[in-house]
Every structure is written in structure tokens, then in C-alpha cells.
Design a protein around this motif. Structure first.
Motif, short mmCIF file in Angstrom:
data_model
loop_
_atom_site.label_atom_id
_atom_site.label_comp_id
_atom_site.label_asym_id
_atom_site.label_seq_id
_atom_site.Cartn_x
_atom_site.Cartn_y
_atom_site.Cartn_z
N GLN A 1 31.02 -13.45 -30.11
CA GLN A 1 30.76 -12.05 -30.44
C GLN A 1 29.32 -11.69 -30.10
O GLN A 1 28.45 -12.55 -29.98
CB GLN A 1 31.02 -11.79 -31.93
CG GLN A 1 32.42 -12.14 -32.40
CD GLN A 1 32.59 -11.89 -33.88
OE1 GLN A 1 31.80 -11.19 -34.52
NE2 GLN A 1 33.63 -12.48 -34.45
N ARG A 2 29.05 -10.42 -29.96
CA ARG A 2 27.68 -9.94 -29.74
C ARG A 2 27.17 -9.31 -31.03
O ARG A 2 27.02 -8.10 -31.16
CB ARG A 2 27.64 -8.93 -28.59
CG ARG A 2 28.02 -9.54 -27.24
CD ARG A 2 27.90 -8.51 -26.13
NE ARG A 2 28.21 -9.12 -24.84
CZ ARG A 2 28.17 -8.45 -23.67
NH1 ARG A 2 27.83 -7.15 -23.66
NH2 ARG A 2 28.48 -9.07 -22.55
N THR B 1 26.15 -14.15 -34.33
CA THR B 1 26.11 -15.03 -33.17
C THR B 1 24.69 -15.55 -32.93
O THR B 1 24.50 -16.74 -32.61
CB THR B 1 26.59 -14.28 -31.92
OG1 THR B 1 27.86 -13.68 -32.20
CG2 THR B 1 26.72 -15.22 -30.74
#
Length: 231
Positions: A184-185, A189
Motif C-alpha cells: 500500500q502507499r 507502509t
């Protein structure tokens, strides 16, 4: 009310003022070996916030409490002060591992301070301070060449238990939690990346501890004499 990040700088200044007072106005970096390596265990007292807000153990991202927030601010202030102290005292080359650790720790703590997220994770990581108490006892005894005392032999086994309970176990728990953010961004993360690097450092330190106390024949005689975990 969730405060802004100003307590971080207040905590860093507080460390500075406290040390100046206790050392009689002596600059702390005048004696780096006796100051910056022994200040960290004091933060262990703040772990009482886990008892006050037990949901931090489960709701790592969203749980928040004033005591936990202030503890994270205080700890970030410590790392800022200690980083400056190491650099000014010209110990950066010998203590580069501490600098790398401090930079990663500050990056993690700032997420709780400025974004009010993962405060519970920050508090959980500070459980390592319990282990640091016994590691500091070990360091002091080695400095005084007291490895033959019964207390040292007992402490080395206590160190193993404390290292597992308050370093390896919390890190494994947090790593398992943050793996959900992989790919995920998100802020999670970013913190996962920091956590994985800290995992590697903790495992390296653990291997050094095992070699030094239980397999001393495997430790190079003159290597890293300035780092207590390698001796």
C-alpha cells in the motif's frame, strides 16, 4: 485534545537542561562514554501508559492517550538530543549504528506526533527499555572487568529472557501487524520499512550478545571495542 509536535523540542531541551544541572553545568559531550550510552533506560518509566490504555496493544494505529502521546514526544526528544550529542562529541564514526537507529526511531515517532497515528505502536516499541536496564548493568560490569562475578553470570541469563520478552517478542508482534500494509502507499507502509530494518538490527545485536556471553571464542579480539553489545 491532540497537541502539535512542540513537545518534541521541549523534551529535547529538557534533556539538555537536566544534564547540565546534574553535571554541574558541564557540557554533556565532554564525557560521551559516560553520558549518552546510559541515558536511554530512563524512558522505561513511561511504559505505564500501556496499563492506563490497554487498547493500545490491539488498536495500534488508532488508539491514543495523553500519557502515550507525551511518552512518544519525550522519547523523540531524547533521540534528537542524543543524536546531536553524538555528532558534537565527535563519536559519529564509532557510533554510526546508534545514529542509524536514532534516525529510524525518530521517523517512526514523528508519525505519532504530527499525524496522531500509530501512537500505540510507538509505545510498544519502548518496551525495549526494560531490556536496556539489564544490558546497562552488563555494560557497567564489563567496563569494570567484573565478568567473573556471580552477578554477571546471573545477569547474562536474565538478559536472554528480557531480550526475548521485551525486544524480540514486541518486534515480532508489531511486524506481523504492519505486514497488512505491505504493497500500500500509506504511512503504515513507511513504518513497515522502518520496522523491518530495526528487526535486522535487533537480530544482529542479539547474535552479538549470544557470541559474546556464550561463545566468546567466536568474537574477534580487537573488533568493535567501543560497542558494549559486541564485547
Amino acid at each position: 485534545v491532540r497537541w502539535p509536535g512542540d513537545p518534541v523540542w521541549g523534551a529535547g531541551t529538557g534533556f539538555r537542561v537536566t544534564i547540565l544541572i546534574t553535571l554541574g553545568q558541564q557540557r554533556p559531550w565532554c564525557s560521551p562514554d559516560s553520558v549518552w550510552k546510559t541515558t536511554q533506560p530512563g524512558a522505561a518509566q513511561g511504559n505505564q501508559s500501556l496499563w492506563q490504555t490497554p487498547e493500545m496493544l490491539v488498536e495500534i494505529e488508532t488508539a491514543w492517550s495523553l500519557s502515550g502521546y507525551l511518552l512518544v514526544c519525550f522519547s523523540a526528544g531524547y533521540f534528537i538530543h542524543d543524536t546531536v550529542d553524538i555528532v558534537v562529541s565527535h563519536q559519529a564514526r564509532a557510533s554510526w549504528e546508534y545514529l542509524v537507529h536514532h534516525v529510524m526511531a525518530m521517523g517512526a515517532f514523528f508519525s505519532g506526533i504530527f499525524w496522531s497515528s500509530f501512537v500505540g505502536g510507538g509505545v510498544l516499541t519502548l518496551l525495549v527499555e526494560v531490556s536496556n536496564i539489564f544490558l546497562t548493568i552488563r555494560m557497567m560490569m564489563k567496563i569494570n572487568n567484573a565478568q567473573d562475578l556471580l552477578l554477571y553470570r546471573v545477569n547474562k541469563y536474565v538478559n536472554l529472557v528480557m531480550y526475548f520478552l521485551f525486544r524480540l517478542a514486541p518486534q515480532a508482534y508489531l511486524t506481523n501487524f504492519f505486514l497488512q500494509y505491505a504493497g500500500q502507499r500509506t504511512l503504515g507502509t513507511f513504518l513497515l520499512g522502518i520496522l523491518l530494518m530495526l528487526d535486522v538490527m535487533i537480530l544482529i545485536y542479539f547474535s552479538r550478545l549470544l557470541r559474546s556471553d556464550f561463545c566468546p571464542g567466536l568474537v574477534p579480539g580487537q573488533q568493535h571495542k567501543d560497542k558494549f553489545l559486541t564485547e
